[in-house]
Enzyme design. Structure first.
Site, short mmCIF file in Angstrom:
data_model
loop_
_atom_site.label_atom_id
_atom_site.label_comp_id
_atom_site.label_asym_id
_atom_site.label_seq_id
_atom_site.Cartn_x
_atom_site.Cartn_y
_atom_site.Cartn_z
N ARG A 25 -61.73 21.00 -18.83
CA ARG A 25 -60.50 20.45 -18.80
C ARG A 25 -60.03 21.00 -17.41
O ARG A 25 -59.05 20.10 -16.75
CB ARG A 25 -59.71 21.19 -19.59
CG ARG A 25 -58.42 20.51 -20.14
CD ARG A 25 -57.76 21.06 -21.29
NE ARG A 25 -58.39 20.92 -22.65
CZ ARG A 25 -58.11 22.03 -23.73
NH1 ARG A 25 -57.64 23.02 -23.44
NH2 ARG A 25 -58.90 21.48 -24.60
N GLY A 90 -52.68 25.34 -23.30
CA GLY A 90 -53.91 25.31 -24.38
C GLY A 90 -53.51 24.58 -25.57
O GLY A 90 -52.42 23.93 -25.58
N SER A 204 -52.47 20.69 -31.73
CA SER A 204 -53.46 20.07 -31.77
C SER A 204 -53.65 19.70 -33.28
O SER A 204 -54.52 18.93 -33.48
CB SER A 204 -54.76 20.64 -31.01
OG SER A 204 -55.08 21.85 -31.48
N ASP A 205 -53.51 20.79 -34.06
CA ASP A 205 -53.80 20.32 -35.63
C ASP A 205 -52.78 21.27 -36.39
O ASP A 205 -51.90 22.24 -35.93
CB ASP A 205 -54.90 20.91 -35.88
CG ASP A 205 -55.47 22.36 -35.21
OD1 ASP A 205 -56.12 22.51 -34.08
OD2 ASP A 205 -55.23 23.52 -35.83
N1 HPA Z 1 -56.63 28.45 -34.69
C1 HPA Z 1 -57.01 29.41 -33.70
N2 HPA Z 1 -56.67 28.77 -32.47
C2 HPA Z 1 -56.59 27.34 -32.45
C3 HPA Z 1 -56.14 26.80 -33.41
C4 HPA Z 1 -56.43 27.22 -34.80
O1 HPA Z 1 -56.25 26.84 -35.80
N3 HPA Z 1 -55.95 25.28 -33.24
C5 HPA Z 1 -55.71 25.45 -31.73
N4 HPA Z 1 -56.37 26.40 -31.44
#
Ligand code: HPA
Length: 241
Positions: A25, A90, A204-205
């Site tokens: 990245r 990040g 991201s999630d």
């Molecule tokens: N946990 C820790 N760090 C992360 C996560 C997670 O679910 N998703 C992106 N970075």
């Protein structure tokens, strides 16, 4: 002078450094978003670059994953390369039901299960905060460009594969927005080294809904965060002069 983990000389890094986790990245940011970029270090494939954005010198250096890795690069940049400001860019997993995938969060506060801040800051009574004027710059840039920037508490964990399945509910109850793995080290070291720092993360999630970004979403979201952080970086460069 080179440090154990950065093979560069004084002057190779700009005063303001963007810090993604992933070395690829860092290369992508340098190639696609900076002018006249050159690689300045490659120890252990942690490839760092310096170039310019709108005529202002900016560097990019990856942190690797987790606080021990990040702390090595952060300490060496602050101590040995006259870096004044590190802006982490990040990703994070969301706890808050108010956050969606792709949302951007500025960590205006940070909590952690790491012992690192307590050890560095000399006791259990500490705050992990960004540099106030740098957070204000980010908020200004967001306003100017109509970007939604959430602000709140980020949890920095040492453990990606969390064994405690009550943790999510406790984090939601405490109003913690999201989890990632580097911000606490950055904020603690900015304080001990008397330097400047801000952590920006995109979601991201989602740990509650289980949704995740697709690879295409990751790329376009990343471009959005890079553009935003570069605008913050050049304002910061003007402020620190
Ligand atoms: N946990 C820790 N760090 C992360 C996560 C997670 O679910 N998703 C992106 N970075």
């Amino acid at each position: 002078m080179s440090t154990p983990h950065i093979d560069a000389v004084l002057g190779d890094f700009a005063p303001v450094v963007l810090m993604p986790g992933d070395p690829r990245r860092a290369a992508y940011i340098a190639e696609e978003h900076l002018a006249e970029s050159r690689q300045v270090t490659d120890v252990r494939n942690a490839i760092g670059f310096t170039g310019s954005y709108e005529g202002i010198p900016i560097s990019v250096m990856p942190s690797g994953m987790g606080m021990p890795s990040a702390a090595i690069y952060i300490t060496e940049l602050y101590r040995s390369f006259e870096v004044e400001t590190i802006i982490r860019i990040g990703t994070a997993g969301a706890f808050s039901p108010e956050l969606d995938l792709r949302d951007m969060v500025a960590a205006s506060n940070c909590i952690t299960n790491s012992r690192m801040p307590e050890y560095l800051l000399g006791g259990p009574d500490y705050d992990l905060l960004p540099t106030p004027s740098l957070l204000a710059t980010a908020a200004d840039v967001a306003n100017e460009h109509g970007v939604e920037l959430h602000q709140g508490t980020v949890f920095s964990t040492d453990i990606f594969y969390e064994p405690d399945d009550t943790l999510n509910d406790r984090m939601i109850g405490d109003g913690v927005l999201c989890v990632e793995m580097e911000t606490a080290a950055l904020y603690a070291l900015a304080e001990t080294e008397r330097k400047r720092a801000l952590s920006l993360v995109t979601i991201s999630d989602h740990l509650i809904t289980g949704s995740r970004m697709t690879p295409e979403e990751r790329q376009s979201t990343l471009d959005q965060m890079i553009s935003f952080s570069l605008k913050v970086a050049i304002k910061e460069a003007a402020i620190i002069g």
